[in-house]
Design a protein around this motif. Sequence first.
Motif, mmCIF file in Angstrom:
data_model
loop_
_atom_site.group_PDB
_atom_site.id
_atom_site.type_symbol
_atom_site.label_atom_id
_atom_site.label_comp_id
_atom_site.label_asym_id
_atom_site.label_seq_id
_atom_site.Cartn_x
_atom_site.Cartn_y
_atom_site.Cartn_z
ATOM 1 N N ILE A 139 0.844 -1.195 0.000
ATOM 2 C CA ILE A 139 0.000 0.000 0.000
ATOM 3 C C ILE A 139 0.876 1.242 0.000
ATOM 4 O O ILE A 139 1.945 1.269 0.612
ATOM 5 C CB ILE A 139 -0.940 -0.006 1.238
ATOM 6 C CG1 ILE A 139 -1.855 1.220 1.237
ATOM 7 C CG2 ILE A 139 -0.150 -0.104 2.526
ATOM 8 C CD1 ILE A 139 -2.929 1.169 2.324
ATOM 9 N N SER A 140 0.444 2.261 -0.697
ATOM 10 C CA SER A 140 1.170 3.526 -0.740
ATOM 11 C C SER A 140 1.075 4.246 0.598
ATOM 12 O O SER A 140 0.024 4.248 1.254
ATOM 13 C CB SER A 140 0.602 4.421 -1.844
ATOM 14 O OG SER A 140 1.088 5.736 -1.731
ATOM 15 N N ARG A 141 2.182 4.889 0.997
ATOM 16 C CA ARG A 141 2.156 5.677 2.229
ATOM 17 C C ARG A 141 1.130 6.805 2.150
ATOM 18 O O ARG A 141 0.560 7.215 3.157
ATOM 19 C CB ARG A 141 3.549 6.258 2.503
ATOM 20 C CG ARG A 141 4.555 5.221 2.982
ATOM 21 C CD ARG A 141 5.881 5.856 3.385
ATOM 22 N NE ARG A 141 6.767 4.854 3.954
ATOM 23 C CZ ARG A 141 7.613 4.100 3.240
ATOM 24 N NH1 ARG A 141 7.681 4.273 1.926
ATOM 25 N NH2 ARG A 141 8.377 3.203 3.830
ATOM 26 N N GLY A 142 0.882 7.291 0.957
ATOM 27 C CA GLY A 142 -0.093 8.361 0.793
ATOM 28 C C GLY A 142 -1.531 7.905 0.922
ATOM 29 O O GLY A 142 -2.446 8.729 0.911
ATOM 30 N N GLU A 143 -1.738 6.586 1.061
ATOM 31 C CA GLU A 143 -3.094 6.053 1.176
ATOM 32 C C GLU A 143 -3.334 5.367 2.518
ATOM 33 O O GLU A 143 -4.322 4.647 2.679
ATOM 34 C CB GLU A 143 -3.365 5.094 0.014
ATOM 35 C CG GLU A 143 -3.313 5.802 -1.339
ATOM 36 C CD GLU A 143 -3.402 4.858 -2.528
ATOM 37 O OE1 GLU A 143 -3.660 3.651 -2.322
ATOM 38 O OE2 GLU A 143 -3.202 5.321 -3.669
ATOM 39 N N MET A 144 -2.454 5.611 3.476
ATOM 40 C CA MET A 144 -2.622 5.064 4.833
ATOM 41 C C MET A 144 -3.524 6.032 5.605
ATOM 42 O O MET A 144 -3.072 6.816 6.443
ATOM 43 C CB MET A 144 -1.265 4.925 5.503
ATOM 44 C CG MET A 144 -0.277 4.076 4.722
ATOM 45 S SD MET A 144 -0.483 2.329 5.021
ATOM 46 C CE MET A 144 0.406 2.161 6.545
ATOM 47 N N GLY A 188 6.613 4.051 -1.514
ATOM 48 C CA GLY A 188 6.496 5.436 -1.943
ATOM 49 C C GLY A 188 6.566 6.421 -0.799
ATOM 50 O O GLY A 188 7.036 6.120 0.300
ATOM 51 N N THR A 189 6.066 7.620 -1.070
ATOM 52 C CA THR A 189 6.036 8.688 -0.074
ATOM 53 C C THR A 189 4.621 9.217 0.059
ATOM 54 O O THR A 189 3.711 8.790 -0.659
ATOM 55 C CB THR A 189 6.968 9.848 -0.496
ATOM 56 O OG1 THR A 189 6.493 10.411 -1.727
ATOM 57 C CG2 THR A 189 8.396 9.367 -0.677
ATOM 58 N N THR A 190 4.439 10.171 0.957
ATOM 59 C CA THR A 190 3.101 10.709 1.196
ATOM 60 C C THR A 190 2.496 11.314 -0.065
ATOM 61 O O THR A 190 1.304 11.145 -0.335
ATOM 62 C CB THR A 190 3.157 11.780 2.296
ATOM 63 O OG1 THR A 190 3.677 11.191 3.487
ATOM 64 C CG2 THR A 190 1.767 12.340 2.575
ATOM 65 N N ASN A 191 3.340 11.991 -0.865
ATOM 66 C CA ASN A 191 2.792 12.720 -2.010
ATOM 67 C C ASN A 191 3.061 12.054 -3.361
ATOM 68 O O ASN A 191 2.407 12.387 -4.344
ATOM 69 C CB ASN A 191 3.333 14.152 -2.037
ATOM 70 C CG ASN A 191 4.841 14.201 -2.105
ATOM 71 O OD1 ASN A 191 5.512 13.437 -1.418
ATOM 72 N ND2 ASN A 191 5.394 15.098 -2.921
ATOM 73 N N ARG A 192 4.004 11.116 -3.419
ATOM 74 C CA ARG A 192 4.314 10.492 -4.711
ATOM 75 C C ARG A 192 4.648 9.011 -4.531
ATOM 76 O O ARG A 192 5.524 8.650 -3.735
ATOM 77 C CB ARG A 192 5.487 11.193 -5.396
ATOM 78 C CG ARG A 192 5.153 12.590 -5.915
ATOM 79 C CD ARG A 192 6.365 13.226 -6.588
ATOM 80 N NE ARG A 192 6.738 12.536 -7.816
ATOM 81 C CZ ARG A 192 6.166 12.722 -9.002
ATOM 82 N NH1 ARG A 192 5.167 13.593 -9.132
ATOM 83 N NH2 ARG A 192 6.585 12.069 -10.063
ATOM 84 N N THR A 193 3.927 8.174 -5.266
ATOM 85 C CA THR A 193 4.217 6.743 -5.292
ATOM 86 C C THR A 193 4.123 6.277 -6.740
ATOM 87 O O THR A 193 3.103 6.511 -7.403
ATOM 88 C CB THR A 193 3.232 5.949 -4.422
ATOM 89 O OG1 THR A 193 3.225 6.482 -3.094
ATOM 90 C CG2 THR A 193 3.628 4.477 -4.351
ATOM 91 N N GLY A 198 -0.508 19.800 -5.225
ATOM 92 C CA GLY A 198 0.860 20.245 -5.462
ATOM 93 C C GLY A 198 1.680 19.198 -6.175
ATOM 94 O O GLY A 198 1.229 18.592 -7.161
ATOM 95 N N PHE A 199 2.887 18.940 -5.681
ATOM 96 C CA PHE A 199 3.809 17.995 -6.315
ATOM 97 C C PHE A 199 3.410 16.578 -5.908
ATOM 98 O O PHE A 199 3.877 16.031 -4.919
ATOM 99 C CB PHE A 199 5.237 18.309 -5.874
ATOM 100 C CG PHE A 199 6.274 17.458 -6.555
ATOM 101 C CD1 PHE A 199 6.409 17.459 -7.939
ATOM 102 C CD2 PHE A 199 7.122 16.658 -5.801
ATOM 103 C CE1 PHE A 199 7.372 16.676 -8.557
ATOM 104 C CE2 PHE A 199 8.086 15.881 -6.416
ATOM 105 C CZ PHE A 199 8.213 15.881 -7.794
ATOM 106 N N THR A 200 2.511 15.994 -6.675
ATOM 107 C CA THR A 200 1.963 14.685 -6.326
ATOM 108 C C THR A 200 2.041 13.732 -7.513
ATOM 109 O O THR A 200 2.214 14.154 -8.662
ATOM 110 C CB THR A 200 0.490 14.797 -5.886
ATOM 111 O OG1 THR A 200 -0.293 15.276 -6.998
ATOM 112 C CG2 THR A 200 0.340 15.751 -4.714
ATOM 113 N N GLY A 201 1.883 12.470 -7.228
ATOM 114 C CA GLY A 201 1.847 11.458 -8.279
ATOM 115 C C GLY A 201 1.422 10.127 -7.692
ATOM 116 O O GLY A 201 1.751 9.790 -6.549
#
Length: 460
Positions: free
Chosen positions: A159-164, A188-193, A221-224
Amino acid sequence: MDSRRRIPRTDTLLAQPPFAEAVGRLGAALVKEVITAAQEQARRGEIAPEDVPELAAGLLPASATTLRPVINATGVLLHTNLGRAPLSAAARAALETSAGCTDVEYDLATGQRARRGRGALDALRAACPAAQDVHIVNNNAAALVLAATALARGREIIISRGEMVEIGDGFRLPDLLASTGARLREVGTTNRTTVADYAAAIGPDTGFILKVHPSNFRVLGFTGEATIAELARIEPAQIRPAEMTARPGVPGRDAGPVPVVADIGSGLLAPEPVLPDEPDAATALASGAALVTASGDKLLGGPQAGLLLGRGDLIAAMRRHPLARALRVDKLTLAALEATLRGPATPTATALHEPVERLRDRAGRLAARLAGAGLDARVTESDAVVGGGGAPGVRLPSAAVSLPATLGSSLRKNTPPVAGRIEDGRLLLDLRTVDPADDDRLREAVLATAAGQQPDSGPG
């Protein structure tokens, strides 16, 4: 003579018509409780003994439940604290039909046991033809628990960290998934995976990839993020079929693409033009999701339920799991869900699509009648929202009646209660979330509250 001796006895009052009839509706215990409360007031000298019957009759509730119907004028279509989606007339009728003995898992033709809730399952399958099979549990959290337990217990969920995410009342998705015995592999990271982040994490212990729609917030912002289609095409590298062994109680998987489980949350089964960015089950499945989980009481407009749609083998594994019994829904939910799926447009769909011009007309008529009675009532533009963890950031143009903020608390104590919202020091009654059939009741409630009175709620 002590005036307390003149207080009517409980058995004497129970024999009187108003209370004898109420026992049949409310039960003897509740009626006795009301009578005792009135008698206690008389013993304390707060009322005359002769007034006990009248007071007790006035204290009798309309029904045996403490839940009260509320006019939702908040502008939040799916207000979690107000029970989310209001049921359609068809679903309410289905509740009445199913309240007694029903053929919920009984074949009337053969007299033998039948598949439980087959009508609701057939209706759900018909509403989302992209799903090979479907299953119903008691809410979306239960759907995720069943999927994680049946498909990934003792294995990893990527699971992506941005979706926890954390949703209302401190409920955190990672805690829920960890409770099933699955291990979370954060990438990934909070804003980009990226897709590469997921691909690098896949190994022999991978149960599935979980794609979660962050339904109650947005990251700007800077997301993906990787799409479902991209995730479904990942080919695990250097994993031999011999390594894909089954664990006790957990089905094994082949060495092909890892299943993608998509938690779309809000319950859309097909694309909704008004909410083009809101995910739906049909699109997720067409994009390659092996399994979709969703809620029944959000944008679908039905009762609280968890919907599982997707590959037949995965649904079968979950249906056979012992936990499925603990998470199954009752006959009332099955009936209301089937009627929602087969019946006419739900109140949620109607509110979502109501033209703003019609809302302005209704607000104008209501404000004019209130102003004519001497109230400071004005029409104002408003923004409604979906709520319930759906379509974050989307504003729905609406119209409201603006009133003095001091009426807000009293309206909530009214009969019927009215819930609005305070904005810029004024009470707004947003009509996008009010059934047009309730406009007169809303007007009467405001007038009665302003006059310090309670409106006649009528029978029931």
